[in-house]
Motif scaffolding. Structure first.
Motif, PDB file in Angstrom:
ATOM      1  N   THR A  45       9.356   0.325 -11.992  1.00  0.00           N
ATOM      2  CA  THR A  45      10.769   0.314 -12.756  1.00  0.00           C
ATOM      3  C   THR A  45      11.129  -1.091 -12.821  1.00  0.00           C
ATOM      4  O   THR A  45      12.096  -1.348 -13.468  1.00  0.00           O
ATOM      5  CB  THR A  45      11.496   1.355 -12.227  1.00  0.00           C
ATOM      6  OG1 THR A  45      11.709   1.301 -10.980  1.00  0.00           O
ATOM      7  CG2 THR A  45      10.808   2.873 -12.621  1.00  0.00           C
ATOM      8  N   GLU A  46      11.067  -1.950 -11.661  1.00  0.00           N
ATOM      9  CA  GLU A  46      11.682  -3.006 -11.369  1.00  0.00           C
ATOM     10  C   GLU A  46      10.939  -4.450 -11.234  1.00  0.00           C
ATOM     11  O   GLU A  46       9.629  -3.967 -10.897  1.00  0.00           O
ATOM     12  CB  GLU A  46      12.466  -3.031 -10.175  1.00  0.00           C
ATOM     13  CG  GLU A  46      13.484  -1.635  -9.953  1.00  0.00           C
ATOM     14  CD  GLU A  46      14.699  -1.728 -10.767  1.00  0.00           C
ATOM     15  OE1 GLU A  46      15.080  -2.850 -11.039  1.00  0.00           O
ATOM     16  OE2 GLU A  46      15.346  -0.905 -11.071  1.00  0.00           O
ATOM     17  N   SER A  47      11.417  -5.510 -11.721  1.00  0.00           N
ATOM     18  CA  SER A  47      10.634  -6.660 -11.522  1.00  0.00           C
ATOM     19  C   SER A  47      10.812  -7.238 -10.183  1.00  0.00           C
ATOM     20  O   SER A  47      12.292  -7.104  -9.763  1.00  0.00           O
ATOM     21  CB  SER A  47      10.471  -7.631 -12.926  1.00  0.00           C
ATOM     22  OG  SER A  47      11.985  -7.828 -13.051  1.00  0.00           O
ATOM     23  N   VAL A  48      10.255  -8.003  -9.569  1.00  0.00           N
ATOM     24  CA  VAL A  48      10.556  -8.642  -8.395  1.00  0.00           C
ATOM     25  C   VAL A  48       9.919 -10.116  -8.499  1.00  0.00           C
ATOM     26  O   VAL A  48       9.137 -10.420  -9.243  1.00  0.00           O
ATOM     27  CB  VAL A  48       9.849  -7.967  -7.269  1.00  0.00           C
ATOM     28  CG1 VAL A  48      10.455  -6.642  -7.084  1.00  0.00           C
ATOM     29  CG2 VAL A  48       8.505  -7.909  -7.179  1.00  0.00           C
ATOM     30  N   ALA A  49      10.619 -11.048  -7.504  1.00  0.00           N
ATOM     31  CA  ALA A  49      10.259 -12.317  -7.581  1.00  0.00           C
ATOM     32  C   ALA A  49       9.033 -12.762  -6.645  1.00  0.00           C
ATOM     33  O   ALA A  49       8.302 -13.552  -6.892  1.00  0.00           O
ATOM     34  CB  ALA A  49      11.282 -13.279  -7.338  1.00  0.00           C
ATOM     35  N   ALA A  50       9.062 -11.666  -5.781  1.00  0.00           N
ATOM     36  CA  ALA A  50       7.914 -11.832  -4.789  1.00  0.00           C
ATOM     37  C   ALA A  50       7.781 -10.563  -3.767  1.00  0.00           C
ATOM     38  O   ALA A  50       8.770  -9.739  -3.907  1.00  0.00           O
ATOM     39  CB  ALA A  50       8.044 -13.190  -3.740  1.00  0.00           C
ATOM     40  N   VAL A  51       6.716 -10.337  -3.187  1.00  0.00           N
ATOM     41  CA  VAL A  51       6.618  -9.303  -2.378  1.00  0.00           C
ATOM     42  C   VAL A  51       6.095  -9.786  -0.973  1.00  0.00           C
ATOM     43  O   VAL A  51       5.407 -10.713  -0.856  1.00  0.00           O
ATOM     44  CB  VAL A  51       5.213  -8.368  -2.898  1.00  0.00           C
ATOM     45  CG1 VAL A  51       5.268  -7.153  -1.706  1.00  0.00           C
ATOM     46  CG2 VAL A  51       5.760  -7.739  -4.153  1.00  0.00           C
ATOM     47  N   VAL A  52       6.927  -9.145   0.116  1.00  0.00           N
ATOM     48  CA  VAL A  52       6.215  -9.479   1.740  1.00  0.00           C
ATOM     49  C   VAL A  52       6.061  -8.145   2.207  1.00  0.00           C
ATOM     50  O   VAL A  52       6.724  -7.268   2.198  1.00  0.00           O
ATOM     51  CB  VAL A  52       7.455 -10.044   2.344  1.00  0.00           C
ATOM     52  CG1 VAL A  52       7.191 -10.328   3.761  1.00  0.00           C
ATOM     53  CG2 VAL A  52       7.922 -11.361   1.632  1.00  0.00           C
ATOM     54  N   THR A  53       4.877  -8.303   2.888  1.00  0.00           N
ATOM     55  CA  THR A  53       4.446  -6.735   3.236  1.00  0.00           C
ATOM     56  C   THR A  53       3.661  -6.874   4.572  1.00  0.00           C
ATOM     57  O   THR A  53       2.798  -7.850   4.723  1.00  0.00           O
ATOM     58  CB  THR A  53       3.507  -6.048   2.028  1.00  0.00           C
ATOM     59  OG1 THR A  53       3.124  -4.695   2.747  1.00  0.00           O
ATOM     60  CG2 THR A  53       2.429  -6.690   1.699  1.00  0.00           C
ATOM     61  N   GLU A  54       3.962  -5.936   5.560  1.00  0.00           N
ATOM     62  CA  GLU A  54       3.032  -5.813   6.555  1.00  0.00           C
ATOM     63  C   GLU A  54       1.695  -5.134   6.263  1.00  0.00           C
ATOM     64  O   GLU A  54       1.588  -4.854   4.951  1.00  0.00           O
ATOM     65  CB  GLU A  54       3.646  -4.413   7.317  1.00  0.00           C
ATOM     66  CG  GLU A  54       4.075  -4.798   8.806  1.00  0.00           C
ATOM     67  CD  GLU A  54       2.928  -5.467   9.613  1.00  0.00           C
ATOM     68  OE1 GLU A  54       1.673  -5.462   9.187  1.00  0.00           O
ATOM     69  OE2 GLU A  54       3.315  -5.892  10.769  1.00  0.00           O
ATOM     70  N   TYR A  55       0.522  -5.354   6.848  1.00  0.00           N
ATOM     71  CA  TYR A  55      -0.709  -4.873   6.552  1.00  0.00           C
ATOM     72  C   TYR A  55      -0.986  -3.364   6.751  1.00  0.00           C
ATOM     73  O   TYR A  55      -1.211  -2.688   5.807  1.00  0.00           O
ATOM     74  CB  TYR A  55      -1.707  -5.480   7.377  1.00  0.00           C
ATOM     75  CG  TYR A  55      -3.138  -5.081   7.198  1.00  0.00           C
ATOM     76  CD1 TYR A  55      -3.850  -5.329   5.813  1.00  0.00           C
ATOM     77  CD2 TYR A  55      -3.908  -4.272   8.291  1.00  0.00           C
ATOM     78  CE1 TYR A  55      -4.786  -4.746   5.493  1.00  0.00           C
ATOM     79  CE2 TYR A  55      -5.186  -3.806   7.777  1.00  0.00           C
ATOM     80  CZ  TYR A  55      -5.763  -4.205   6.537  1.00  0.00           C
ATOM     81  OH  TYR A  55      -6.864  -3.564   6.277  1.00  0.00           O
ATOM     82  N   GLU A  56      -0.474  -3.071   7.921  1.00  0.00           N
ATOM     83  CA  GLU A  56      -0.734  -1.587   8.245  1.00  0.00           C
ATOM     84  C   GLU A  56       0.568  -0.885   7.556  1.00  0.00           C
ATOM     85  O   GLU A  56       1.653  -1.112   8.296  1.00  0.00           O
ATOM     86  CB  GLU A  56      -1.045  -1.340   9.769  1.00  0.00           C
ATOM     87  CG  GLU A  56      -2.401  -1.758  10.014  1.00  0.00           C
ATOM     88  CD  GLU A  56      -2.616  -1.758  11.742  1.00  0.00           C
ATOM     89  OE1 GLU A  56      -1.448  -1.796  12.222  1.00  0.00           O
ATOM     90  OE2 GLU A  56      -3.540  -1.703  11.933  1.00  0.00           O
ATOM     91  N   HIS A  72       0.276  -5.066 -12.571  1.00  0.00           N
ATOM     92  CA  HIS A  72       1.699  -5.035 -13.376  1.00  0.00           C
ATOM     93  C   HIS A  72       2.190  -6.631 -13.897  1.00  0.00           C
ATOM     94  O   HIS A  72       2.186  -6.638 -14.810  1.00  0.00           O
ATOM     95  CB  HIS A  72       2.679  -4.599 -12.616  1.00  0.00           C
ATOM     96  CG  HIS A  72       2.694  -3.009 -12.377  1.00  0.00           C
ATOM     97  ND1 HIS A  72       2.745  -2.229 -13.615  1.00  0.00           N
ATOM     98  CD2 HIS A  72       2.445  -2.110 -11.411  1.00  0.00           C
ATOM     99  CE1 HIS A  72       2.747  -0.872 -13.201  1.00  0.00           C
ATOM    100  NE2 HIS A  72       2.491  -0.994 -11.702  1.00  0.00           N
ATOM    101  N   ALA A  73       2.116  -7.315 -12.733  1.00  0.00           N
ATOM    102  CA  ALA A  73       2.549  -8.608 -12.842  1.00  0.00           C
ATOM    103  C   ALA A  73       1.619  -9.704 -12.042  1.00  0.00           C
ATOM    104  O   ALA A  73       2.021 -10.057 -11.032  1.00  0.00           O
ATOM    105  CB  ALA A  73       4.073  -8.653 -12.475  1.00  0.00           C
ATOM    106  N   PRO A  74       0.620 -10.031 -12.696  1.00  0.00           N
ATOM    107  CA  PRO A  74      -0.327 -10.870 -11.633  1.00  0.00           C
ATOM    108  C   PRO A  74       0.239 -12.153 -11.397  1.00  0.00           C
ATOM    109  O   PRO A  74      -0.409 -12.838 -10.299  1.00  0.00           O
ATOM    110  CB  PRO A  74      -1.525 -11.021 -12.794  1.00  0.00           C
ATOM    111  CG  PRO A  74      -0.978 -10.883 -13.974  1.00  0.00           C
ATOM    112  CD  PRO A  74       0.148  -9.762 -13.979  1.00  0.00           C
TER     113      PRO A  74
END
Lengths: 298, 217
Positions: A45-56, A72-74
């Motif tokens: 539902t939302e657009s983001v400028a970047a994603v930061v994620t843990e692995y596990e 969605h947004a390559p």
């Protein structure tokens, strides 16, 4: 300046640390989520400028989130911020996900995270295409044309009608290429408004000086897996640069066909002439607009 | 008035001017032996530098030999990521699958961070990018890999980068068109042309004066 939304995903404590590190950066607005499901629901539902994620993560891995956003947004940059070593990360199903890897065990990891996220956003650092070395000046050149205020639509429509008829192609279009997408100003044979820079063949054509021809996109690895091109029925392509008097390539005049085809050297030269004509129309309209503005100025 | 304090990377064993910090070089040619020889001369770390080499077809041992041949003791100042053969030395990390660009990129980033812990000055190189292009189904992944790893690191660090490409390889696309795009995105290009036994002509563009120079390799 509008804050850039950065989606942070991790277990409760981890995601709080990420958000705290990003809060230190001006213009970044971290949003916290704690699972793959929550993250993908947000991305729906939302657009983001970047994603930061843990692995596990509790219901999968950070690469599941990356995989979802690539659908969605390559062009969205992703940072894997984790203490899991690359050798322990299962990439078997994500061989072309490609992320920024940042080891959170590094002594200055939190400081680096803000710097890296700023950098990947500012430079679109994970896009699936190459940008010219002089991209900043190219974009400035494009910006100098008040395209929205110029009465060029009818002229360009007539021109693409002529081009399509001359070459007997299914589609002819004129597009200007900005930072994120190609804005189609006129299109004969198709109802196309814009194509993302990652998807359009013109991304590649604009980087070479001469006319670029792809006789059959299914035989070229740059385009064969590009589903949007197939959905548009594109089989063959020819594109010529629209180049400013100062030498910056800002757009393309293109031919598309729904079947394989080639173009003779004479035809390529003619397409280049049409591109030069389109550029002259743009230049003349811009000159008239500037002259008109100068007349009404006090 | 002071001189510009841009970091320079000397190329002492080729007739080329020093590269400025952030320079990216596309190195091309159809003779892989000559390509390798020029590559090592560009990438071998000098005393206050580190090298990071991603080798797709050369073993870690061969890369170390090539680096040492270009600069004394260069392998001691280097990290090698190789897709060919097992780990052969302390500075060599093996990669199982050349097409796994996600894993390859993470390993590359880790080694850049390790290099930074020793010295800020880095020479990074990919030998051969054409092998990666041939191994993947979608060239957009290669562009994403180059953007996310090599070109980003040059922007963020005191570094220069070299991307070597064998123009005789089948990379699943029109090589001339592909090279035109790559050339526009890198600071400069060096094309290596064979010129008799042990000799080559380097066609240099975008790195100061465009010119062709004869070299012994």
């Amino acid at each position: 300046m509008v804050d850039q939304t950065v989606l942070c995903i991790g277990a409760d404590d981890d995601v709080e640390d990420m958000a705290a590190a990003l809060d230190e950066e001006a213009d970044l607005a971290p949003i916290a989520r704690t699972s793959v499901a929550e993250a993908t629901a947000f991305l729906d539902t939302e657009s983001v400028a970047a994603v930061v994620t843990e692995y596990e993560l509790s219901d999968g891995t950070g690469l599941d989130v990356v995989d979802a956003i690539r659908d969605h947004a390559p062009q969205t940059p992703c940072v894997l911020y984790t203490d899991v070593s690359p050798s322990d990360i299962d990439t078997a199903s994500f061989e072309d996900a490609i992320v920024e890897y940042l080891n959170r065990d590094l002594p200055d990891a939190a400081d680096r995270l803000g710097f890296v996220v700023d950098d990947v956003i500012a430079h679109s650092a994970q896009v699936g295409f190459l940008v010219p070395d002089d991209e900043d000046s190219r974009l400035a050149a494009l910006d100098s044309y008040d395209v929205d205020d110029l009465p060029i639509e009818e002229s360009f429509d007539r021109l693409t009608d002529l081009i399509s008829s001359h070459f007997d192609t299914a589609v002819a279009f004129i597009g200007l290429i900005d930072e994120q997408e190609e804005d189609i100003l006129a299109c004969t044979g198709g109802d196309w408004d814009s194509i993302t820079r990652e998807e359009t063949i013109c991304t590649h054509s604009m980087l070479q000086e001469d006319v670029m021809v792809v006789e059959d996109i299914s035989e070229d690895k740059r385009f064969a897996q590009n589903q949007q091109l197939h959905d548009l029925g594109i089989v063959s392509y020819a594109g010529a640069n629209m180049t400013t008097p100062e030498g910056q390539t800002i757009g393309q005049v293109c031919l598309i066909d729904h079947e394989r085809r080639s173009y003779s050297p004479e035809q390529r030269a003619q397409l280049q002439q049409f591109a030069e004509t389109a550029m002259e129309i743009l230049e003349l309209r811009q000159s008239l607009l500037e002259a008109s503005d100068a007349e009404v100025a006090p | 008035m002071s001189l510009t304090e841009t970091a320079q990377f000397e190329i002492p064993n080729l007739p080329l001017a020093a590269f400025e910090d952030g320079t990216s070089v596309l190195l091309t040619g159809d003779d892989t032996d000559l390509l390798e020889s020029v590559f090592y001369r560009l990438v071998a770390a000098r005393e206050d530098e580190r090298s990071l080499v991603l080798a797709t077809e050369a073993s870690g041992r061969a890369v170390n030999r090539g680096l040492d041949g270009a600069a004394d003791g260069a392998s001691d100042r280097s990290a090698v990521l190789t897709c060919a053969g097992p780990d052969a030395a302390e500075n060599v990390t093996g990669v199982d699958d050349i097409a796994d660009l996600t894993g390859l990129g993470m390993q590359f980033s880790t080694l850049v961070a390790d290099s930074q812990a020793t010295t800020g000055r880095l020479r990074a190189g990919i030998l051969l990018c054409s092998s990666i292009c041939a191994a993947v189904d979608d060239t957009r992944s290669v562009y994403r890999f180059l953007n996310s790893n090599l070109l980003s690191q040059l922007r963020r660090n005191e570094a220069v980068g070299v991307c070597a490409l064998d123009t005789s390889a089948d990379i699943g696309t029109n090589v001339d068109s592909f090279l035109a795009g790559m050339k526009a995105s890198f600071t400069g290009r060096i094309d290596v042309e064979a010129d008799g036994p042990g000799r080559a002509i380097l066609h240099v563009s975008g790195l100061g004066d465009d010119r062709s120079v004869e070299v012994s390799l």
